[in-house]
Design a protein around this motif. Structure first.
Motif, PDB file in Angstrom:
ATOM      1  N   UNK A 341      63.344  -9.944 -45.391  1.00 24.50           N
ATOM      2  CA  UNK A 341      62.430  -9.305 -44.377  1.00 24.50           C
ATOM      3  C   UNK A 341      61.621  -8.195 -44.973  1.00 24.50           C
ATOM      4  N   UNK A 342      62.179  -7.600 -45.998  1.00 31.61           N
ATOM      5  CA  UNK A 342      61.551  -6.418 -46.816  1.00 31.61           C
ATOM      6  C   UNK A 342      60.749  -7.020 -47.992  1.00 31.61           C
ATOM      7  N   UNK A 343      61.084  -8.153 -48.626  1.00 28.73           N
ATOM      8  CA  UNK A 343      60.432  -8.582 -49.782  1.00 28.73           C
ATOM      9  C   UNK A 343      60.146  -9.953 -49.652  1.00 28.73           C
ATOM     10  N   UNK A 344      59.097 -10.420 -50.055  1.00 24.96           N
ATOM     11  CA  UNK A 344      58.941 -12.068 -49.705  1.00 24.96           C
ATOM     12  C   UNK A 344      59.985 -13.042 -50.463  1.00 24.96           C
ATOM     13  N   UNK A 345      60.488 -13.755 -49.877  1.00 27.53           N
ATOM     14  CA  UNK A 345      61.212 -14.928 -50.534  1.00 27.53           C
ATOM     15  C   UNK A 345      60.568 -16.064 -50.403  1.00 27.53           C
ATOM     16  N   UNK A 346      60.509 -16.782 -51.374  1.00 25.78           N
ATOM     17  CA  UNK A 346      59.976 -18.147 -51.342  1.00 25.78           C
ATOM     18  C   UNK A 346      60.859 -19.371 -50.797  1.00 25.78           C
ATOM     19  N   UNK A 347      62.265 -19.092 -50.939  1.00 27.52           N
ATOM     20  CA  UNK A 347      63.155 -19.755 -50.280  1.00 27.52           C
ATOM     21  C   UNK A 347      63.300 -19.583 -48.560  1.00 27.52           C
ATOM     22  N   UNK A 348      62.641 -18.446 -48.202  1.00 29.80           N
ATOM     23  CA  UNK A 348      62.811 -18.470 -46.713  1.00 29.80           C
ATOM     24  C   UNK A 348      61.647 -17.639 -46.182  1.00 29.80           C
ATOM     25  N   UNK A 349      60.467 -18.002 -46.584  1.00 33.38           N
ATOM     26  CA  UNK A 349      59.443 -17.239 -46.246  1.00 33.38           C
ATOM     27  C   UNK A 349      58.974 -16.423 -44.914  1.00 33.38           C
ATOM     28  N   UNK A 350      59.297 -17.468 -43.831  1.00 30.15           N
ATOM     29  CA  UNK A 350      59.305 -17.224 -42.414  1.00 30.15           C
ATOM     30  C   UNK A 350      60.013 -15.839 -42.064  1.00 30.15           C
ATOM     31  N   UNK A 351      61.070 -15.492 -42.624  1.00 33.43           N
ATOM     32  CA  UNK A 351      62.008 -14.476 -42.333  1.00 33.43           C
ATOM     33  C   UNK A 351      61.229 -13.281 -42.586  1.00 33.43           C
ATOM     34  N   UNK A 352      60.355 -13.440 -43.712  1.00 33.17           N
ATOM     35  CA  UNK A 352      59.317 -12.122 -43.909  1.00 33.17           C
ATOM     36  C   UNK A 352      58.348 -12.049 -43.020  1.00 33.17           C
ATOM     37  N   UNK A 474      46.388 -20.473 -51.157  1.00 29.72           N
ATOM     38  CA  UNK A 474      47.617 -21.458 -51.676  1.00 29.72           C
ATOM     39  C   UNK A 474      47.048 -22.778 -51.765  1.00 29.72           C
ATOM     40  N   UNK A 475      46.516 -23.234 -50.864  1.00 28.45           N
ATOM     41  CA  UNK A 475      46.038 -24.482 -50.988  1.00 28.45           C
ATOM     42  C   UNK A 475      45.074 -24.874 -52.119  1.00 28.45           C
ATOM     43  N   UNK A 476      44.045 -24.064 -52.174  1.00 25.02           N
ATOM     44  CA  UNK A 476      43.109 -24.309 -53.385  1.00 25.02           C
ATOM     45  C   UNK A 476      43.846 -23.700 -54.712  1.00 25.02           C
ATOM     46  N   UNK A 477      44.892 -23.500 -54.983  1.00 27.22           N
ATOM     47  CA  UNK A 477      45.493 -23.307 -56.136  1.00 27.22           C
ATOM     48  C   UNK A 477      45.582 -21.722 -56.635  1.00 27.22           C
ATOM     49  N   UNK A 478      45.175 -20.703 -55.700  1.00 25.55           N
ATOM     50  CA  UNK A 478      45.118 -19.355 -56.083  1.00 25.55           C
ATOM     51  C   UNK A 478      46.471 -18.765 -56.138  1.00 25.55           C
ATOM     52  N   UNK A 479      46.637 -17.739 -56.805  1.00 27.05           N
ATOM     53  CA  UNK A 479      47.989 -17.239 -56.873  1.00 27.05           C
ATOM     54  C   UNK A 479      48.151 -16.161 -55.447  1.00 27.05           C
ATOM     55  N   UNK A 480      47.100 -15.758 -55.122  1.00 31.12           N
ATOM     56  CA  UNK A 480      47.295 -15.001 -53.725  1.00 31.12           C
ATOM     57  C   UNK A 480      47.954 -15.569 -52.667  1.00 31.12           C
ATOM     58  N   UNK A 481      48.591 -14.946 -51.715  1.00 31.85           N
ATOM     59  CA  UNK A 481      49.257 -15.340 -50.602  1.00 31.85           C
ATOM     60  C   UNK A 481      49.214 -14.244 -49.540  1.00 31.85           C
ATOM     61  N   UNK A 482      49.939 -14.469 -48.374  1.00 29.44           N
ATOM     62  CA  UNK A 482      49.998 -13.749 -47.293  1.00 29.44           C
ATOM     63  C   UNK A 482      50.358 -12.309 -47.527  1.00 29.44           C
ATOM     64  N   UNK A 483      51.243 -11.967 -48.558  1.00 25.42           N
ATOM     65  CA  UNK A 483      51.639 -10.621 -48.723  1.00 25.42           C
ATOM     66  C   UNK A 483      50.465  -9.930 -49.536  1.00 25.42           C
ATOM     67  N   UNK A 484      49.460 -10.578 -50.443  1.00 26.59           N
ATOM     68  CA  UNK A 484      48.464 -10.201 -50.867  1.00 26.59           C
ATOM     69  C   UNK A 484      47.417  -9.259 -50.088  1.00 26.59           C
ATOM     70  N   UNK A 485      47.249 -10.111 -48.605  1.00 28.68           N
ATOM     71  CA  UNK A 485      46.563  -9.429 -47.803  1.00 28.68           C
ATOM     72  C   UNK A 485      47.117  -8.566 -46.718  1.00 28.68           C
ATOM     73  N   UNK A 486      48.639  -8.990 -46.437  1.00 28.81           N
ATOM     74  CA  UNK A 486      49.077  -8.057 -45.353  1.00 28.81           C
ATOM     75  C   UNK A 486      49.665  -6.794 -46.055  1.00 28.81           C
ATOM     76  N   UNK A 487      50.352  -6.849 -47.204  1.00 28.43           N
ATOM     77  CA  UNK A 487      50.944  -5.467 -47.803  1.00 28.43           C
ATOM     78  C   UNK A 487      50.702  -5.449 -49.320  1.00 28.43           C
ATOM     79  N   UNK A 488      49.441  -5.539 -49.646  1.00 30.79           N
ATOM     80  CA  UNK A 488      49.087  -5.747 -51.337  1.00 30.79           C
ATOM     81  C   UNK A 488      49.419  -4.350 -51.728  1.00 30.79           C
TER      82      UNK A 488
END
Length: 614
Positions: A341-352, A474-488
């Motif tokens: 919940x505190x740090x993004x985890x690719x294995x369970x992103x929805x918990x974040x 993510x779909x267009x191949x960029x490294x940025x994701x939800x965290x990049x915008x919500x909690x940069x």
């Protein structure tokens, strides 16, 4: 010390008696308001749940006086300076009560049966109105919330101001919809008449601080966790085994306390509710507390009374094995999903995600633990956690875009039934059950074209835009994701209106300014931009801003025609291909409608039901 200075008085008072036409001064060491979301949510849930235990639709208002009371604890005042009451202990609660009263007063503004509560918030002298809680630093935010129900905190760094504003939004999010109609005046009557506080007044600062220290420093009452531990150890007869469980217990609880001093309480409540509770109090007057509520108040007693029937723990070996295996497994995974919940985890992103936009922890944590089994592999546990968290986020986002709240009191029965239905389920069965729940939801994304931002849902809109923007990147191949915008880690992102706040520019499409405001705040007229960039040209004409947008994130770039010429990943994307993207060289109302329909399709992609079919 004079006789009056020696005096200490204590009286039980309801909210009306405590606050009506009174003035309170905040002591210098009590200045900051530090309540977090969990504190205000717990208070509002406790208050509304207690009221609903007594409330009946056909009651008269006078019958509220006989409803169950609620004790809010003691507050300590010093009356050492010419009749002025200075708050020594209890400032956090009194500030929260004041905020709640402001919210209730705004909520009842158009109600046919208003309750007079203004003089509990402010008083008038010589024609001048002032808030009963006297602190110059709070006046601006309290005044804005009282008069407009919203406050722009973007330009302040004051901790108290920010927290007051955020907790007001939390109250709006958690207050049950069923109390906003005919029941509202009954609830307000109950809140000001049946919520009891013990007021302790000292007539010298010395005595007041002595009382404060006595209440906060002395006495070491055993916590529910410690009482549970004592009982568990008493049931393990082998001295070596008992010592082993004691060491395990101390180690795990110590680790939990590194997250939060009250984390152990939350863990046992979530564990017992998620895995073993079988009943919940009915929503009717006079109903008795059942498993769910008893776990919330005295889980150690509840365990003592139910470990044989619900846990199948009878012998010393049963207790030893259970707390060596089940306890360790559950508490370890409880801490692991807190980490996720505190740090993004690719294995369970929805918990974040659900830690940013989810349901009350009293339901959410129980739901996450309900399906776990100590025989599950790590990969299975992570998949289960993600599947449950995705369901929670799907539920909250669908409710959010349909202007539906999801306070604990309004969804508790629904989610408790889900908890029981998924308990101990294998992964495939879990996904099938969650898919059934999603398909039965009455809310969908089809109404999103009518969805717009207002002050109270701004946090949700930020979450929604961060999910959309990160998904496209993510779909267009960029490294940025939800965290990049919500909690940069660097510059924060803010919500950008594609239209400047200039009604005069849009009178060709709108006769009423309110209509213009609605469409300016439509989800189809909003994007995310870095803080500072959006402020530098926020009032500019759309056509003049368009060339700036091509330099930003992919979602902003989709407004510009050049984006469609130079991005093969976007053009070849099977997922984004049928969303309906198009550029807009000008932005009229119909363009915003098209953009909102595109958001609808994106939502169906992001929260696709196919996730549960794979």
């Amino acid at each position: 010390m004079s006789k009056i200075e020696n005096k200490i008085e204590a009286s039980d008072e309801n909210i009306n008696d405590l606050l009506k036409d009174k003035k309170f001064y905040i002591d210098y060491f009590q200045r900051e308001y530090r309540w977090q979301e969990k504190h205000i949510v717990t208070l509002i849930e406790d208050l509304t749940t207690t009221f609903l235990k007594s409330y009946k639709i056909d009651d008269s208002r006078a019958e509220v006086a006989n409803y169950q009371s609620y004790y809010l604890g003691p507050v300590v005042f010093s009356n050492s300076q010419a009749g002025k009451d200075s708050i020594i202990d209890g400032q956090q609660r009194i500030t929260s009560i004041t905020l709640f009263l402001i919210y209730l007063n705004n909520l009842q503004s158009d109600h046919p049966s208003k309750v007079a509560i203004e003089n509990l918030v402010f008083s008038e002298k010589y024609g001048e109105k002032s808030f009963n809680m006297t602190d110059e630093d709070r006046q601006e935010v309290l005044k804005a919330l009282y008069e407009k129900g919203e406050y722009d905190a973007s330009k302040t760094e004051d901790e108290t101001t920010i927290n007051i504003n955020e907790r007001y939004k939390d109250i709006d999010n958690v207050f049950p919809e069923e109390l906003t109609g005919d029941a509202l005046p009954y609830f307000i009557d109950w809140f000001i008449g049946n919520v009891i506080i013990v007021k302790i007044t000292a007539y010298s600062d010395e005595n007041a601080y002595t009382i404060f220290e006595t209440m906060n420093d002395r006495g070491m009452n055993l916590t529910p966790t410690e009482m549970l531990k004592g009982y568990v150890l008493s049931r393990i007869k082998d001295k070596k085994q008992r010592s082993e469980i004691n060491e395990i217990w101390k180690d795990k609880i110590w680790n939990l306390h590194q997250y939060d001093t009250g984390a152990d309480i939350g863990f046992f409540q979530a564990w017992f509710r998620g895995k073993y509770a079988v009943s919940m109090r009915q929503a009717k007057a006079g109903a008795e507390n059942e498993d769910f509520e008893l776990i919330g108040t005295r889980f150690h007693n509840w365990f003592k009374e139910n470990h044989e029937s619900l846990f199948n723990l009878k012998t010393s070996d049963d207790f030893y094995s259970f707390f060596k295996n089940q306890f360790v497994f559950m508490i370890d995974w409880y801490m692991k999903f807190w980490d996720s919940m505190a740090e993004f985890n690719d294995n369970c992103p929805h918990v974040f995600y659900i830690n940013r936009w989810g349901i009350a922890p009293s339901l959410q944590d129980s739901l996450l633990l309900a399906t776990l089994k100590h025989t599950d592999s790590d990969s299975v546990v992570l998949s289960k956690l993600d599947a449950v968290a995705r369901f929670i986020e799907t539920y909250t986002v669908r409710r959010g875009v349909n202007y539906r709240k999801f306070s604990s009191s309004s969804i508790r029965y629904t989610f408790f039934n889900i908890i029981k239905s998924i308990r101990d389920a294998d992964l495939d069965v879990l996904k099938d059950k969650l898919l059934e729940e999603i398909e039965s939801l009455p809310e969908s994304f089809s109404n999103i074209t009518n969805f717009s931002m207002h002050q109270q849902n701004r946090r949700f809109v930020k979450h929604l835009l961060s999910r959309i923007t990160g998904f496209i990147d993510q779909e267009v191949g960029r490294p940025t994701n939800y965290v990049s915008y919500q909690e940069p880690k660097g510059k924060k992102f803010e919500i950008e209106h594609l239209w400047g706040n200039k009604f005069n520019r849009h009178k060709d499409e709108f006769e009423q300014e309110n209509d213009f405001i609605h469409w300016r705040n439509s989800i189809g007229a909003l994007i995310l931009l870095p803080n500072g960039i959006n402020q530098s040209f926020s009032s500019d004409i759309y056509e003049d801003k368009l060339d700036h947008y091509i330099k930003e994130n992919a979602y902003a770039q989709t407004l510009h025609p050049e984006f469609y010429k130079k991005n093969p990943n976007f053009l070849n994307s099977q997922i984004l291909g049928d969303v309906g993207f198009k550029y807009h060289e000008q932005l009229k109302k119909n363009d915003i409608v098209e953009r909102a329909k595109m958001v609808e399709q994106l939502c169906y992609k992001i929260w696709a039901k196919s996730y549960y079919k794979n």
